[in-house]
Design a protein around this motif. Structure first.
Motif, PDB file in Angstrom:
ATOM      1  N   ALA A 120      -4.423  -8.645   3.408  1.00  0.00           N
ATOM      2  CA  ALA A 120      -4.833  -9.077   4.746  1.00  0.00           C
ATOM      3  C   ALA A 120      -4.710 -10.591   4.884  1.00  0.00           C
ATOM      4  N   GLN A 121      -5.117 -11.297   3.853  1.00  0.00           N
ATOM      5  CA  GLN A 121      -5.078 -12.766   3.940  1.00  0.00           C
ATOM      6  C   GLN A 121      -3.656 -13.290   4.069  1.00  0.00           C
ATOM      7  N   ARG A 122      -2.739 -12.640   3.397  1.00  0.00           N
ATOM      8  CA  ARG A 122      -1.355 -13.108   3.482  1.00  0.00           C
ATOM      9  C   ARG A 122      -0.877 -13.083   4.937  1.00  0.00           C
ATOM     10  N   TYR A 123      -1.223 -12.021   5.674  1.00  0.00           N
ATOM     11  CA  TYR A 123      -0.779 -11.955   7.072  1.00  0.00           C
ATOM     12  C   TYR A 123      -1.347 -13.090   7.906  1.00  0.00           C
ATOM     13  N   LYS A 176     -10.349  -3.561   7.252  1.00  0.00           N
ATOM     14  CA  LYS A 176     -10.817  -2.178   7.455  1.00  0.00           C
ATOM     15  C   LYS A 176      -9.665  -1.274   7.870  1.00  0.00           C
ATOM     16  N   VAL A 177      -8.788  -1.822   8.694  1.00  0.00           N
ATOM     17  CA  VAL A 177      -7.639  -1.030   9.137  1.00  0.00           C
ATOM     18  C   VAL A 177      -6.752  -0.701   7.936  1.00  0.00           C
ATOM     19  N   LEU A 178      -6.610  -1.685   7.043  1.00  0.00           N
ATOM     20  CA  LEU A 178      -5.801  -1.447   5.853  1.00  0.00           C
ATOM     21  C   LEU A 178      -6.463  -0.390   4.957  1.00  0.00           C
ATOM     22  N   ALA A 179      -7.786  -0.447   4.869  1.00  0.00           N
ATOM     23  CA  ALA A 179      -8.493   0.535   4.040  1.00  0.00           C
ATOM     24  C   ALA A 179      -8.309   1.939   4.600  1.00  0.00           C
ATOM     25  N   ARG A 180      -8.354   2.030   5.915  1.00  0.00           N
ATOM     26  CA  ARG A 180      -8.163   3.336   6.540  1.00  0.00           C
ATOM     27  C   ARG A 180      -6.723   3.831   6.295  1.00  0.00           C
ATOM     28  N   PHE A 181      -5.789   2.895   6.368  1.00  0.00           N
ATOM     29  CA  PHE A 181      -4.382   3.238   6.118  1.00  0.00           C
ATOM     30  C   PHE A 181      -4.217   3.784   4.699  1.00  0.00           C
ATOM     31  N   LYS A 182      -4.899   3.159   3.775  1.00  0.00           N
ATOM     32  CA  LYS A 182      -4.850   3.613   2.383  1.00  0.00           C
ATOM     33  C   LYS A 182      -5.345   5.051   2.300  1.00  0.00           C
ATOM     34  N   GLU A 183      -6.433   5.347   2.997  1.00  0.00           N
ATOM     35  CA  GLU A 183      -6.953   6.729   2.983  1.00  0.00           C
ATOM     36  C   GLU A 183      -5.954   7.705   3.591  1.00  0.00           C
ATOM     37  N   ASP A 184      -5.336   7.291   4.669  1.00  0.00           N
ATOM     38  CA  ASP A 184      -4.344   8.164   5.315  1.00  0.00           C
ATOM     39  C   ASP A 184      -3.208   8.491   4.352  1.00  0.00           C
ATOM     40  N   LEU A 185      -2.781   7.464   3.610  1.00  0.00           N
ATOM     41  CA  LEU A 185      -1.695   7.681   2.654  1.00  0.00           C
ATOM     42  C   LEU A 185      -2.149   8.590   1.520  1.00  0.00           C
ATOM     43  N   GLU A 186      -3.385   8.408   1.102  1.00  0.00           N
ATOM     44  CA  GLU A 186      -3.910   9.266   0.030  1.00  0.00           C
ATOM     45  C   GLU A 186      -3.925  10.722   0.484  1.00  0.00           C
ATOM     46  N   ALA A 187      -4.323  10.911   1.735  1.00  0.00           N
ATOM     47  CA  ALA A 187      -4.347  12.277   2.261  1.00  0.00           C
ATOM     48  C   ALA A 187      -2.933  12.853   2.286  1.00  0.00           C
ATOM     49  N   ALA A 188      -1.970  12.008   2.628  1.00  0.00           N
ATOM     50  CA  ALA A 188      -0.588  12.489   2.727  1.00  0.00           C
ATOM     51  C   ALA A 188       0.003  12.815   1.356  1.00  0.00           C
ATOM     52  N   SER A 189      -0.361  12.000   0.363  1.00  0.00           N
ATOM     53  CA  SER A 189       0.267  12.202  -0.945  1.00  0.00           C
ATOM     54  C   SER A 189      -0.585  13.108  -1.833  1.00  0.00           C
ATOM     55  N   GLY A 190      -1.843  13.267  -1.475  1.00  0.00           N
ATOM     56  CA  GLY A 190      -2.731  14.089  -2.278  1.00  0.00           C
ATOM     57  C   GLY A 190      -3.157  13.419  -3.560  1.00  0.00           C
ATOM     58  N   ILE A 211       0.842  -1.206   0.000  1.00  0.00           N
ATOM     59  CA  ILE A 211       0.000   0.000   0.000  1.00  0.00           C
ATOM     60  C   ILE A 211       0.878   1.257   0.000  1.00  0.00           C
ATOM     61  N   ILE A 212       1.958   1.197   0.758  1.00  0.00           N
ATOM     62  CA  ILE A 212       2.860   2.355   0.829  1.00  0.00           C
ATOM     63  C   ILE A 212       3.454   2.627  -0.558  1.00  0.00           C
ATOM     64  N   HIS A 213       3.866   1.562  -1.204  1.00  0.00           N
ATOM     65  CA  HIS A 213       4.450   1.704  -2.528  1.00  0.00           C
ATOM     66  C   HIS A 213       3.419   2.221  -3.527  1.00  0.00           C
ATOM     67  N   ALA A 214       2.211   1.672  -3.434  1.00  0.00           N
ATOM     68  CA  ALA A 214       1.153   2.092  -4.354  1.00  0.00           C
ATOM     69  C   ALA A 214       0.819   3.575  -4.178  1.00  0.00           C
ATOM     70  N   ALA A 215       1.041   4.090  -2.971  1.00  0.00           N
ATOM     71  CA  ALA A 215       0.744   5.500  -2.721  1.00  0.00           C
ATOM     72  C   ALA A 215       1.842   6.417  -3.248  1.00  0.00           C
ATOM     73  N   GLY A 216       2.877   5.804  -3.794  1.00  0.00           N
ATOM     74  CA  GLY A 216       3.956   6.617  -4.356  1.00  0.00           C
ATOM     75  C   GLY A 216       5.084   6.887  -3.381  1.00  0.00           C
ATOM     76  N   PHE A 217       5.044   6.218  -2.230  1.00  0.00           N
ATOM     77  CA  PHE A 217       6.138   6.352  -1.274  1.00  0.00           C
ATOM     78  C   PHE A 217       7.043   5.144  -1.362  1.00  0.00           C
ATOM     79  N   HIS A 218       8.211   5.294  -0.754  1.00  0.00           N
ATOM     80  CA  HIS A 218       9.111   4.151  -0.674  1.00  0.00           C
ATOM     81  C   HIS A 218       9.053   3.569   0.733  1.00  0.00           C
TER      82      HIS A 218
END
Ligand code: SF4
Ligand code: SF4
Ligand code: SF4
Lengths: 370, 409
Positions: free
Chosen positions: A280-283, A136-150, A40-47
């Motif tokens: 999520a399933q992988r974890y 759900k936690v992962l989905a929220r994390f995705k939103e947080d990253l979107e907010a950070a990267s715009g 998810i971090i990578h997909a958001a454009g971060f390393h």
């Protein structure tokens, strides 16, 4: 294999690595545990970069964490306070153990980086409600990253990142398999530099370089030597001297369940599932960390079958001093091995260099017993 | 009622409390003969459904405290270490694990559990500890996973915990092969709610100057709200205790003769040194009037809806003192400093309890900055005396009290 040098270089200078990646357009988000969804971090454009302690003397962190806290947690805080992690744009703390939980608070309260997230994952991994919550936690994390990267993260972004991370996992898995079939084909110190380096360097670069490692390995298959085959079990082991000491004592590492080893790349994210469910399933399916619950004997079962499948002669437990989750599991894991007639020995690890001499001596004794 | 009417500073209710606890443990120990089931549960776990289903709740942590007070901690911790458990692990866990095997301790070990209920709102240690016991006793383990609320309570957490409350009830119904009686549940919920209010009231009495009781007394009277929350017994007893405290206040009876200085205690008690610590502070005319530990059993009461108990306990059990961020914990400490009007803070840096102790130094700095009161940090362990140096602690307390005396001149 010339590629290996690049991994060693990344391991030895994560700062330079991050700065290079930044120049190429990706800001770095540090993470503190193998349950951080790098995809998810990578997909958001971060390393996404795993943080380790640089093992400097603890001075500033003394004002925040008592001496009975594990050296990983204290060491990373020291690095942060001393400004050695100023290249970070942010950090993410997956919920793990009690020490990490408090490090997260201290980190947040001393807020040094632009982006900060607590990823409060479930502690249970084996119930349906926990799986729903995890997603759900992962989905929220995705939103947080979107907010950070715009910028929005699309499913394609996620799928691409999943494929990329899976590539790294597949290559590392191959390296591990090859190494256990041909122990000695790669030095332990190199093997673990590949894993650790892949947590630090640019994902695409890591995947490409690992492909090169795989093809060079395929061409070399030394005959099996007389080294005793060892499995390493524990949390974080990032002391390269340890691997040399094992080999010097006449051992060869043929597998592990380490957080700086197989646990990090174990299992693939299903590429045909909805991305967040897949992650999520992988974890839930991969090797469990003792800070999580996936059943009462999950870890022992995995360890015993690891020994069997890898035809190991013994197990060395690498236990980081003051690491509660692992210390709690040690007696039952040892008992499970004893029951199967598998020899093992526990090594208490510390960041102190002084203990290395003692480690070598005990390792020799252990290998002679096998 | 008192056997020694001369000593007016003694709290009369203590005897009754002791009797109640004895009865409770006798009941628990004879559960099997009486065809009752026993559940071991973590101290922060929701006990009310057990009470409603007539299952006897047993608290290994309370047992750990008894072991510590009986000064049997060193021996049992050593036994756990012989079994391969690191000496750096929580001493409640170590003593309990050893006790299960050797049947030692002041009451010869706890009654065998039929089931284990682990709520990780206090720490991750209990998860590992209950896994060990679930393997040892070979009984079902229910885990109530309460995600840490570093900065708040999210809708995801609320939903996850709420679902688990239902799973918990189903688990208990399967274990007992009985359905939950919802009327009884409501009644137990109300009693638990009332008991928590009363417990808060007991603790509040120490805001009075001089204080009628101390944190050392609170450590003792705590056992009831921990073990019997949800029963009538607790409610009745705390009412009596409050009456006694109010009477002491009216009569001007203080627990520390000549109370001059008031202190706040942070972290678990040092069980094997309670007497010594209490008299040490008394010598300085200092009273430990409050602590962050015993108030944890009523701190989340604001989230409980007594008329909608099962729907509200998710939040109440998730947002307890240890399961929140260090900054929020610091805020609660500041509130207590103001409410009890204390002159100093004593922090027990407890090797056993990482979630309670890590972050203490940041709290210490916040307290110093915001209130200016002196803060003392002592290194110890709640049950294992090997990490306690009496002479060192004594010197530090003396020096700390000197500073307070200078300041308050
Ligand atoms: S040992 Fe477990 S908790 Fe610690 S970093 Fe690794 S996966 Fe995370
Ligand atoms: S799991 Fe162990 S090694 Fe990892 S942070 Fe926690 S205590 Fe340290
Ligand atoms: S003392 Fe601390 S670590 Fe031990 S069980 Fe209690 S909360 Fe957990």
């Amino acid at each position: 294999m010339k590629e290996i040098d690049r991994f060693h270089a990344a391991v030895n200078d994560s700062r330079a690595t991050a700065l290079n990646i930044h120049r190429a357009g990706r800001k770095t988000i540090g993470y503190l545990c193998s349950y951080a969804p790098e995809e998810i971090i990578h997909a958001a454009g971060f390393h996404p970069m795993r943080l380790f302690s640089s093992k400097h003397e603890i001075i500033l962190a003394e004002n925040h964490l008592q001496s009975y806290c594990c050296s990983l947690v204290r060491g990373i805080l020291e690095d942060s306070l001393a400004g050695r992690l100023d290249f970070l744009d942010g950090t993410v703390f997956p919920h793990t153990c009690d020490s990490m939980q408090r490090l997260s608070d201290i980190w947040r309260m001393n807020g040094k980086y632009r982006f900060f997230v607590d990823l409060v994952l479930p502690a249970k991994l084996n119930t349906k409600s926990a799986a729903i919550y995890m997603e759900k936690v992962l989905a929220r994390f995705k939103e947080d990253l979107e907010a950070a990267s715009g910028k929005k993260i699309t499913d394609t972004d996620l799928s691409d990142a999943i494929v990329l991370c899976n590539r790294i996992r597949k290559h590392l898995f191959f390296v591990y398999e090859w190494n256990f079939r041909h122990p000695g084909v790669i030095r332990g110190a190199d093997l673990y530099a590949l894993v650790k380096g892949a947590m630090i360097m640019d994902k695409k670069e890591a995947a490409d370089l690992l492909a090169g490692v795989v093809s060079s390995l395929e061409q070399s298959a030394p005959p099996a030597g007389k080294a005793k085959r060892l499995i390493l079990s524990g949390s974080v082991c990032d002391t390269p001297d340890i691997f040399d000491a094992v080999e010097k004592a006449g051992g060869a590492i043929v597998g592990d369940d380490l957080c700086t080893g197989r646990r990090w790349f174990d299992g693939l994210v299903a590429e045909d599932a909805p991305p967040l469910s897949g992650i999520a399933q992988r974890y839930g399916n991969r090797m469990t960390c003792p800070a999580k619950h996936a059943g009462l004997t999950a870890r022992a079962d995995t360890l015993v079958s690891l020994v069997r499948e890898h035809k190991a002669d013994g197990v060395a437990f690498l236990l980081l001093k003051f690491c509660d989750p692992h210390a709690f599991d040690y007696p039952y894991l040892k008992q499970a091995l004893d029951k199967q007639g598998i020899k093992s020995m526990a090594f208490e690890m510390d960041d102190q260099q002084s203990s290395h001499g003692q480690f070598s001596t005990r390792m020799e004794t252990f290998i002679h017993m096998l | 009622m008192s056997e020694k009417p001369v000593d007016k500073t003694k709290i009369r209710s203590a005897k009754k409390m002791r009797d109640l606890m004895t009865t409770y443990y006798l009941d628990a120990l004879s559960a099997q003969q009486n065809n009752k089931q026993v559940a071991w549960i973590t101290s922060g776990g929701p006990v009310e459904p057990l009470v409603a289903m007539d299952i006897i709740p047993v608290y290994p942590e309370n047992h750990g405290a008894m072991i510590g007070s009986a000064k049997m901690g060193e021996d049992l911790c050593g036994k756990a270490e012989d079994m391969g458990y690191s000496s750096d692990l929580c001493s409640y866990a170590r003593t309990d694990i050893a006790c299960s095997v050797v049947k030692g301790g002041p009451i010869g070990g706890l009654p065998k559990p039929d089931m284990l209920i682990c709520c990780n709102n206090i720490c991750g240690t209990v998860l590992k500890w209950y896994e060990v016991q679930a393997r040892f006793y070979n009984v079902p383990l229910f885990i109530l996973d309460t995600p840490v609320c570093h900065t708040g309570y999210s809708p995801e957490i609320a939903e996850y915990v709420r679902t688990q409350v239902d799973e918990y009830i189903v688990f208990l119904e399967n274990m007992t092969k009985r359905k939950l009686d919802h009327d009884k549940m409501t009644q137990v919920g109300k009693l638990s709610f009332e008991a928590q209010h009363l417990w808060q009231k007991v603790l509040n009495t120490t805001a009075h100057k001089p204080s009628p009781m101390s944190a050392f007394d609170a450590f003792f009277f705590l056992a009831l709200i921990v073990t019997l929350r949800g029963t009538r017994t607790v409610v009745d007893f705390y009412k009596e205790l409050i009456a006694e405290m109010e009477q002491r206040i009216t009569e001007g009876i203080s627990v520390v003769p000549n109370e001059k200085y008031r202190l706040l205690w942070d972290n678990l008690p040092v069980w094997y040194q309670l007497k010594w610590l209490s008299s040490k502070f008394s010598q300085h005319n200092a009273c430990l009037v409050a602590d962050t530990y015993t108030s944890a059993w009523c701190g989340a009461i604001k989230y409980i809806d007594e008329n909608n108990f099962l729907d509200s306990i998710g939040q109440a059990y998730t947002r307890i003192y240890l399961n929140i961020g260090v900054d929020q914990m610091a805020q609660e400490v500041l509130d207590m400093i103001r409410f009890y009007d204390v002159n100093g803070l004593v922090m027990h840096s407890n090797r056993s309890c990482k979630p309670y102790s890590f972050g203490q130094m940041d709290i210490m700095n916040i307290v110093r900055k915001k209130t200016g009161i002196p803060v003392l940090m002592i290194e110890a362990d709640m049950v294992d005396p090997r990490s306690f140096s009496q002479s060192q602690v004594e010197n530090r307390i003396d020096a700390f009290m000197e500073i307070i005396k200078q300041r308050e001149k």
